[in-house]
Design an enzyme around this catalytic site. Structure first.
Site, PDB file in Angstrom:
ATOM      1  N   LYS A 113      -0.208  -3.134  -2.102  1.00  0.00           N
ATOM      2  CA  LYS A 113      -1.314  -2.807  -3.012  1.00  0.00           C
ATOM      3  C   LYS A 113      -2.487  -3.746  -2.738  1.00  0.00           C
ATOM      4  O   LYS A 113      -3.643  -3.324  -2.712  1.00  0.00           O
ATOM      5  CB  LYS A 113      -0.842  -2.925  -4.468  1.00  0.00           C
ATOM      6  CG  LYS A 113       0.081  -1.773  -4.859  1.00  0.00           C
ATOM      7  CD  LYS A 113       0.859  -2.025  -6.137  1.00  0.00           C
ATOM      8  CE  LYS A 113       1.879  -0.912  -6.353  1.00  0.00           C
ATOM      9  NZ  LYS A 113       2.831  -1.191  -7.433  1.00  0.00           N
TER      10      LYS A 113
ATOM     11  N   GLN B  46       3.887  -5.157 -12.307  1.00  0.00           N
ATOM     12  CA  GLN B  46       4.882  -4.656 -11.349  1.00  0.00           C
ATOM     13  C   GLN B  46       6.259  -4.682 -12.013  1.00  0.00           C
ATOM     14  O   GLN B  46       6.725  -5.729 -12.444  1.00  0.00           O
ATOM     15  CB  GLN B  46       4.855  -5.531 -10.081  1.00  0.00           C
ATOM     16  CG  GLN B  46       5.744  -5.027  -8.966  1.00  0.00           C
ATOM     17  CD  GLN B  46       5.293  -3.684  -8.391  1.00  0.00           C
ATOM     18  OE1 GLN B  46       4.122  -3.452  -8.158  1.00  0.00           O
ATOM     19  NE2 GLN B  46       6.248  -2.785  -8.182  1.00  0.00           N
TER      20      GLN B  46
ATOM     21  N   ASP C 207      -1.837   2.132 -14.179  1.00  0.00           N
ATOM     22  CA  ASP C 207      -0.586   2.849 -13.940  1.00  0.00           C
ATOM     23  C   ASP C 207      -0.433   4.072 -14.844  1.00  0.00           C
ATOM     24  O   ASP C 207       0.502   4.848 -14.693  1.00  0.00           O
ATOM     25  CB  ASP C 207       0.579   1.875 -14.205  1.00  0.00           C
ATOM     26  CG  ASP C 207       1.527   1.811 -13.033  1.00  0.00           C
ATOM     27  OD1 ASP C 207       1.333   2.578 -12.085  1.00  0.00           O
ATOM     28  OD2 ASP C 207       2.460   0.994 -13.086  1.00  0.00           O
TER      29      ASP C 207
END
Ligand code: NAD
Length: 292
Positions: A57, A101, A124
């Site tokens: 990422k 994460q 997200d």
């Protein structure tokens, strides 16, 4: 391997295309606005798989000119300290997207922490407000992996309206939001899961079959309708007979690719699309602020 290239839904290529587009847009806006969009990825502990995802990422941010405010926090961080990190990022005007994460160490309550992310920075798309907007078909930040699946289907002009779609897996991360997104596209959607009876029969009905389970090669050729479009979300690390480790999906590629009209690979299918959608979401949040 019967890997007929024109049957492959190439997530890697589409992810590159999306990233190149974002790179151009950022190069155009950054000088006008005085800053690029910024993404903050919070990683806790040393899960090796998470470390690879976070690195990917961050590299993607660099490639497209997006600022990356990643933080690597110790495995023993307290809930309050992590909440304080989130709060600081919520306040930081250079940060447009925040991602925690997952998975987090067991002593941390991931759901509470996800709720603490500013919904406008929820890269997200997992905050209840954004999931609620999806349920209501209102514009908003969409969960990255399911949004990536839809983008891939659209890129290849796969018709969804009126088609029978079966999604195997009902997680809040993938299965549930994907079923809603397919419904938004007017597919007739069935959700299958661990308690579904006669999974093979359910799958055989599908024009579009998506596997998001986490069970290596669960879907085999005999479960697939001839000509179906098969999307493999699963990422499973297995050891072959020689003891070598490799990644496989939830779909048995060799048998299913004989029968499907289109299929994704693992790796190179949905995984790269997830990263592309994360960057797109962050860019979207950045643009929303500019119009205020
Ligand atoms: P999860 O464990 O949260 O959910 C799995 C789902 O599969 C559950 O809803 C369960 O009911 C269902 N299931 C379990 N066994 C089943 C069976 N035998 N038959 C039918 N359904 C069954 O997993 P998740 O977070 O949704 O992830 C699923 C897979 O997708 C994993 O392999 C994960 O690594 C992968 N994943 C990939 C990406 C990507 O970017 N490609 C992103 C997220 C998750």
């Amino acid at each position: 391997m019967n890997q007929n290239q024109h049957f492959i839904l190439d997530g890697k290529a589409l992810s590159r295309k999306i990233q190149n587009h974002l790179k151009e847009k950022i190069a155009e806006f950054d000088p006008k606005i005085g800053r690029p969009p910024g993404l903050a990825v919070l990683m806790v502990g040393d899960n090796p798989a998470s470390a690879v995802y976070v690195r990917n990422k961050e590299k993607a941010c660099q490639r497209i000119g997006m600022a990356s405010f990643g933080k690597h926090l110790p495995a023993n961080i307290t809930q309050a300290a992590l909440a304080a990190e989130i709060s600081a990022l919520n306040q930081d005007s250079n940060v447009d997207g925040i991602l925690i994460q997952l998975p987090l160490p067991n002593h941390l309550d991931a759901v509470t922490l996800l709720h603490q992310i500013d919904p406008d920075k929820d890269a997200d798309g997992l905050h209840p407000l954004n999931l609620g907007k999806l349920v209501r078909s209102e514009p908003g930040l969409r969960s990255c992996t399911p949004a990536g699946v839809i983008k891939l289907l659209e890129e290849y002009d796969i018709p969804l309206e009126g088609k029978k779609a079966v999604v195997i897996g009902r997680s809040i991360l993938v299965g549930k939001p994907l079923a809603l997104m397919l419904l938004e596209k007017n597919a007739t959607v069935t959700m299958a899961h661990s308690r579904t009876h006669n999974l093979a029969e359910v799958c055989q009905e599908a024009d579009i079959l998506v596997a998001a389970v986490g069970k290596p090669e669960l879907v085999t050729g005999s479960m697939v309708k001839p000509g179906a479009v098969v999307i493999d979300v699963g990422i499973n690390r297995i050891k072959d007979q020689e003891g070598n480790s490799r990644l496989v999906g939830d779909v048995e590629f060799d048998s299913v690719s004989q029968i499907a009209s289109y299929i994704t690979t693992v790796p190179g299918g949905v995984g790269p699309m997830t990263v592309a959608m994360l960057l797109s979401n962050t860019y979207w949040s950045y643009c929303q602020k500019l119009t205020l």
